[in-house]
Design a protein around this motif. Structure first.
Motif, short mmCIF file in Angstrom:
data_model
loop_
_atom_site.label_atom_id
_atom_site.label_comp_id
_atom_site.label_asym_id
_atom_site.label_seq_id
_atom_site.Cartn_x
_atom_site.Cartn_y
_atom_site.Cartn_z
N ARG A 66 43.18 40.79 39.07
CA ARG A 66 42.20 39.72 39.15
C ARG A 66 42.44 38.79 40.33
NH1 ARG A 66 41.80 38.11 32.68
NH2 ARG A 66 41.16 40.19 31.97
N ASN A 81 39.71 42.22 49.43
CA ASN A 81 39.65 42.39 47.97
C ASN A 81 38.24 42.06 47.51
OD1 ASN A 81 41.73 42.90 45.71
ND2 ASN A 81 40.46 41.27 44.86
N TYR A 83 34.89 43.13 44.37
CA TYR A 83 34.61 43.59 43.01
C TYR A 83 33.26 44.28 42.97
CZ TYR A 83 38.42 40.72 41.11
OH TYR A 83 39.65 40.18 40.81
N LYS A 98 33.81 44.70 35.66
CA LYS A 98 34.24 44.59 37.05
C LYS A 98 35.23 45.69 37.38
CE LYS A 98 33.95 39.51 37.12
NZ LYS A 98 34.71 38.26 37.40
N GLU A 100 37.88 46.13 40.31
CA GLU A 100 38.52 45.46 41.45
C GLU A 100 38.99 46.50 42.47
OE1 GLU A 100 42.00 42.09 42.29
OE2 GLU A 100 41.72 42.94 40.29
N ALA A 199 32.54 36.75 41.24
CA ALA A 199 32.73 37.98 42.01
C ALA A 199 31.80 38.06 43.21
CB ALA A 199 32.51 39.20 41.11
#
Length: 325
Positions: A66, A81, A83, A98, A100, A199
């Protein structure tokens, strides 16, 4: 693990072992590669970091759960990074799922780290769908495909949330206010939108930062496509902001309707209390106590007690059914 080797926009080799990747890059000096790792261990990622000179802080972020959506620049690579999301409105409560994805963008290798299954097939299909565009790009094309898949998933989820709100709106704007299950679904939907916004909100800045002219990563042929992804990211965020405003206004409108109903009930109860107060005051002032059936008898006491219990119980169940208790 999945691997692919691209040369002039074509896949020349795929699904080979990780240990073979350096040799294949040396054999094809103009080729670029994609390496995807699904939930790698710290040891696995440390070996990749040693081979491609990945920064320890970027490796730490790729292993963390996360991590916020972001772009970090390091001397020899970028760390991204993001999502990919999907919206399930059939469950109770509605949920945002989600996936990731962390990505290391080096000169010749795009390394993606999936922290959950999903989006890989869509990503491969997106790359294979436009061989002409792939021929004009390298790592920047692979990264564009990743951004495009992620942003498309976010925009699709935002649209589904907006559509799911139609049924809630119809129920909330009906006469008498919404039933409690509808209100609770509205609150759950607002919480889902807040999760989705976390996100989606940073994506436009991430794509803008990658494609800036002085970044040296994206060539002029692909820059318009990156701008298109920026536009989709902006539209997704605007849709979410609109939905948040809409559901908040619906909940406020329902609260106002409930308050109006409560005011009407209070006014009616006050009116009946005033009507009943007149005979009560008169009989109380004169101390009237007329004989009744069973006056002075045991069965009369039992009868009056039964009438009190039956009348009170009937009134309780009536008020409970109306939702006043």
């Amino acid at each position: 693990m999945q691997t692919r080797l691209y040369a002039q926009g074509r896949v020349i080799e795929q699904d080979f072992g990780y240990a073979e990747l350096p040799d294949r890059l040396r054999t094809h000096p103009d080729a670029v590669a994609w390496l995807d790792l699904l939930e790698p261990s710290a040891t696995d990622l440390a070996a990749v970091a040693a081979e491609y000179g990945l920064h320890p802080l970027a490796v730490e972020d790729a292993l963390a759960e996360r991590e916020r959506p972001k772009l970090d620049r390091y001397p020899d690579h970028l760390f991204v990074n993001v999502y990919a999301v999907s919206f399930d409105h059939g469950g109770e409560p509605p949920e945002v799922h989600k996936v990731e994805i962390s990505a290391f963008v080096t000169a010749r290798v795009l390394i993606t780290v999936h922290k959950a299954e999903g989006t890989v097939d869509e990503l491969v299909e997106r790359w294979d769908a436009d061989a002409g565009l792939a021929a004009s790009g390298g790592i920047d094309f692979l990264l564009y495909g990743l951004f495009d898949v992620v942003v498309d998933s976010q925009y699709a989820a935002a649209r589904k949330v907006d559509e799911a709100m139609d049924s809630i709106e119809d129920a909330m704007l009906g006469e008498g206010g919404a039933p409690r299950p509808v209100r609770m679904r509205g609150f759950a939907l607002r919480r889902t939108l807040a999760q989705l916004r976390r996100a989606v909100a940073p994506m436009q800045d991430v794509v803008t930062e990658v494609s800036r002219p002085d970044g040296g990563l994206v060539d002029d042929d692909l820059r318009p496509y990156y701008r298109d992804v920026e536009d989709h990211a902006e539209r997704a965020l605007e849709s979410i902001e609109h939905s948040l405003t809409r559901i908040t206004e619906l909940l406020d409108a329902d609260l106002n309707e409930q308050s109006n109903i409560l005011n009407d009930i209070t006014r009616k109860l006050a009116a009946w209390a005033a009507i009943i107060a007149v005979p009560t005051a008169v009989t109380g002032y004169f101390g009237q106590n007329v004989p009744f059936p069973g006056f002075g008898q045991t069965w009369g006491f039992v009868e009056s007690t039964a009438l009190i219990l039956i009348g009170g119980g009937a009134l309780y169940f009536y008020l409970k059914k109306r939702g006043w208790l």
